[in-house]
Scaffold this active site. Structure first.
Site, PDB file in Angstrom:
ATOM      1  N   ARG A  77     135.193 123.700  58.206  1.00 21.87           N
ATOM      2  CA  ARG A  77     134.282 124.547  59.005  1.00 21.87           C
ATOM      3  C   ARG A  77     135.025 125.553  59.874  1.00 21.87           C
ATOM      4  O   ARG A  77     134.591 125.882  60.973  1.00 21.87           O
ATOM      5  CB  ARG A  77     133.387 123.684  59.911  1.00 21.87           C
ATOM      6  CG  ARG A  77     132.510 122.730  59.163  1.00 21.87           C
ATOM      7  CD  ARG A  77     131.483 123.484  58.316  1.00 21.87           C
ATOM      8  NE  ARG A  77     130.438 122.584  57.897  1.00 21.87           N
ATOM      9  CZ  ARG A  77     130.482 121.824  56.815  1.00 21.87           C
ATOM     10  NH1 ARG A  77     131.514 121.858  56.012  1.00 21.87           N
ATOM     11  NH2 ARG A  77     129.456 121.045  56.508  1.00 21.87           N
ATOM     12  N   CYS A  81     123.661 121.095  60.612  1.00 17.47           N
ATOM     13  CA  CYS A  81     124.294 120.204  61.588  1.00 17.47           C
ATOM     14  C   CYS A  81     124.671 121.009  62.826  1.00 17.47           C
ATOM     15  O   CYS A  81     125.214 122.099  62.716  1.00 17.47           O
ATOM     16  CB  CYS A  81     125.532 119.547  60.978  1.00 17.47           C
ATOM     17  SG  CYS A  81     125.092 118.259  59.805  1.00 17.47           S
ATOM     18  N   GLU A 102     132.342 119.193  69.155  1.00 15.62           N
ATOM     19  CA  GLU A 102     132.474 120.661  69.090  1.00 15.62           C
ATOM     20  C   GLU A 102     131.247 121.232  68.406  1.00 15.62           C
ATOM     21  O   GLU A 102     130.784 120.661  67.402  1.00 15.62           O
ATOM     22  CB  GLU A 102     133.675 120.966  68.196  1.00 15.62           C
ATOM     23  CG  GLU A 102     134.808 121.679  68.871  1.00 15.62           C
ATOM     24  CD  GLU A 102     135.854 122.052  67.840  1.00 15.62           C
ATOM     25  OE1 GLU A 102     135.714 123.107  67.220  1.00 15.62           O
ATOM     26  OE2 GLU A 102     136.782 121.248  67.632  1.00 15.62           O
TER      27      GLU A 102
HETATM   28  N1  EPU Z   1     124.284 108.808  59.265  1.00 15.23           N
HETATM   29  C1  EPU Z   1     123.556 107.954  60.037  1.00 15.23           C
HETATM   30  N2  EPU Z   1     122.486 108.447  60.719  1.00 15.23           N
HETATM   31  C2  EPU Z   1     122.116 109.751  60.689  1.00 15.23           C
HETATM   32  C3  EPU Z   1     122.868 110.648  59.888  1.00 15.23           C
HETATM   33  C4  EPU Z   1     123.954 110.161  59.178  1.00 15.23           C
HETATM   34  O1  EPU Z   1     123.855 106.774  60.118  1.00 15.23           O
HETATM   35  O2  EPU Z   1     121.140 110.130  61.346  1.00 15.23           O
HETATM   36  C5  EPU Z   1     125.409 108.286  58.466  1.00 15.23           C
HETATM   37  C6  EPU Z   1     125.125 108.350  56.974  1.00 15.23           C
HETATM   38  O3  EPU Z   1     124.424 107.217  56.539  1.00 15.23           O
HETATM   39  C7  EPU Z   1     126.500 108.432  56.392  1.00 15.23           C
HETATM   40  C8  EPU Z   1     127.301 109.198  57.444  1.00 15.23           C
HETATM   41  O4  EPU Z   1     126.544 109.100  58.650  1.00 15.23           O
HETATM   42  O5  EPU Z   1     127.066 107.180  56.243  1.00 15.23           O
HETATM   43  C9  EPU Z   1     127.525 110.653  57.080  1.00 15.23           C
HETATM   44  O6  EPU Z   1     126.276 111.312  56.913  1.00 15.23           O
HETATM   45  P1  EPU Z   1     126.012 112.446  55.810  1.00 15.23           P
HETATM   46  O7  EPU Z   1     126.435 111.928  54.472  1.00 15.23           O
HETATM   47  O8  EPU Z   1     124.646 112.942  55.993  1.00 15.23           O
HETATM   48  O9  EPU Z   1     127.092 113.556  56.138  1.00 15.23           O
HETATM   49  P2  EPU Z   1     127.430 114.303  57.483  1.00 15.23           P
HETATM   50  O10 EPU Z   1     128.878 114.090  57.748  1.00 15.23           O
HETATM   51  O11 EPU Z   1     126.480 113.959  58.579  1.00 15.23           O
HETATM   52  C10 EPU Z   1     128.176 116.525  56.343  1.00 15.23           C
HETATM   53  C11 EPU Z   1     128.030 117.960  56.723  1.00 15.23           C
HETATM   54  C12 EPU Z   1     126.699 118.505  56.199  1.00 15.23           C
HETATM   55  C13 EPU Z   1     126.639 118.330  54.696  1.00 15.23           C
HETATM   56  C14 EPU Z   1     126.779 116.822  54.382  1.00 15.23           C
HETATM   57  C15 EPU Z   1     126.822 116.555  52.896  1.00 15.23           C
HETATM   58  C16 EPU Z   1     129.137 118.336  58.851  1.00 15.23           C
HETATM   59  C17 EPU Z   1     128.986 118.475  60.332  1.00 15.23           C
HETATM   60  N3  EPU Z   1     128.029 118.078  58.160  1.00 15.23           N
HETATM   61  O12 EPU Z   1     127.166 115.808  57.065  1.00 15.23           O
HETATM   62  O13 EPU Z   1     126.682 119.890  56.485  1.00 15.23           O
HETATM   63  O14 EPU Z   1     125.408 118.817  54.189  1.00 15.23           O
HETATM   64  O15 EPU Z   1     128.028 116.357  54.945  1.00 15.23           O
HETATM   65  O16 EPU Z   1     128.059 116.949  52.360  1.00 15.23           O
HETATM   66  O17 EPU Z   1     130.231 118.516  58.324  1.00 15.23           O
HETATM   67  C18 EPU Z   1     126.052 121.625  57.975  1.00 15.23           C
HETATM   68  O18 EPU Z   1     127.214 121.986  57.929  1.00 15.23           O
HETATM   69  O19 EPU Z   1     125.197 122.240  58.645  1.00 15.23           O
HETATM   70  C19 EPU Z   1     125.675 120.425  57.248  1.00 15.23           C
HETATM   71  C20 EPU Z   1     124.464 119.930  57.298  1.00 15.23           C
END
Ligand code: EPU
Length: 302
Positions: free
Chosen positions: A177, A226, A294
């Site tokens: 990012r 996000c 951040e």
């Molecule tokens: N989780 C929870 N509760 C929640 C949300 C997530 O427990 O409310 C847990 C999930 O179960 C999982 C872990 O947290 O075990 C990670 O969640 P997720 O797979 O949704 O990925 P993320 O790290 O939250 C990132 C990117 C997203 C992208 C997804 C899919 C960032 C900040 N976010 O989300 O990007 O769509 O991976 O690759 O890097 C964005 O940049 O705006 C964005 C949405």
């Protein structure tokens, strides 16, 4: 900010700039939040240095708007005008394994158009809203794909040299990012090199990513994706969720019930509501985990 000086208005017309007076940025951002200002749509890249020189001469501050999908804009009359690239036709040209794409092109449309030419690699980005320029600047990524991996050239307006430049991929640093572009660089076009894959195979990947996204993100609601970055090795969404903050709100700014790192505008949220919610959640995370979150969302304060 309103352009009411007739000398400026006629200079803009000369440069082929289309002015939308008093545009509402709430209508131009996926969060549906933001005040008003004059919006200047640029129809020819070559006019940008001249345009910016003139704005400076007349003391008019400006900001560049991409697709508005990762942006939180302050409320009220804004103290700057907003520049946006008009979308050319065509905005994607395919040459063998290269896609030459205008920064104003819609990211999702570009991914599907490349797929139709049997060019893959970008499947993970399907469903990421916004323009190709915005995706480039932030090195947008999802499901293991980062746009930076495929960049071979970027055409950019550099405020530092006040000129249009073409950078080679290896001159740009793409990280999680984050990119080495200066905050005031303006993305104009990009050349991507993509791997050849059969259309049906790419389509399969696109469907899979769409399903995963639908299952875990509040797609139908107004958000900026996000709101915070993930800390190294951690998950912001999980941390916020573990503190029981889903549904937590200030005014109509609310932590999504589906994904805790998505903050949604559930009605008529103001920028102030959203900023308050962000500060509150950041404070709680700091206290509970010792982690300083951040912003991932870009904030335009008034
Ligand atoms: N989780 C929870 N509760 C929640 C949300 C997530 O427990 O409310 C847990 C999930 O179960 C999982 C872990 O947290 O075990 C990670 O969640 P997720 O797979 O949704 O990925 P993320 O790290 O939250 C990132 C990117 C997203 C992208 C997804 C899919 C960032 C900040 N976010 O989300 O990007 O769509 O991976 O690759 O890097 C964005 O940049 O705006 C964005 C949405």
């Amino acid at each position: 900010m309103r352009i009411d000086d007739p000398r400026v208005a006629s200079a803009l017309t000369e440069l082929g700039v289309e002015v939308q007076p008093g545009a509402s940025l709430a209508e131009k951002t996926s969060l549906g939040i933001g005040g008003t200002t004059d919006l200047l749509r640029i129809t020819r890249h070559e006019t940008i240095p001249d345009l910016l020189n003139r704005l400076e001469r007349y003391g008019i501050a400006h900001k560049f708007l991409g697709g508005g999908s990762n942006l939180l804009v302050a409320d009220g009359e804004l103290p700057f005008v907003v520049l946006q690239l008009a979308q050319p036709e065509p905005d994607v040209v395919i040459q063998g394994n290269f896609a030459i794409v205008d920064a104003a092109a819609d990211l999702g449309r570009m991914v599907t158009l490349c797929a139709k030419h049997n060019l893959g690699g970008l499947e993970g980005l399907i469903g990421v809203p916004g323009t190709v320029g915005g995706a480039l600047r932030m090195n947008a990524g999802a499901y293991g794909t980062q746009v930076g991996s495929y960049v071979r050239e970027v055409k950019v307006y550099r405020e530092a040299t006040r000129s249009l430049e073409t950078l080679r991929g290896e001159q740009i640093c793409f990280e999680y990012r984050h990119t080495s572009f200066a905050p005031d660089d303006m993305m104009l076009a990009v050349k991507l090199e993509l791997p050849s894959r059969p259309y049906q195979e790419i389509l399969q990947g696109i469907r899979l990513c769409n399903e995963k996204r639908r299952a875990s993100q509040p797609l139908g609601q107004k958000s900026a994706g996000c709101i915070f970055k993930n800390p190294p090795g951690g998950s912001t969404g999980r941390m916020i969720d573990q503190l029981g903050l889903k549904g937590h709100s200030f005014g109509d700014a609310r932590v999504s019930d589906r994904h805790a790192n998505f903050f949604v505008n559930a009605g008529k949220a103001s920028a102030a509501d959203m900023l308050e919610l962000m500060a509150d959640v950041r404070g709680r995370i700091q206290q509970a985990y010792g982690v300083t979150l951040e912003n991932e969302v870009v904030v335009w304060n008034a």
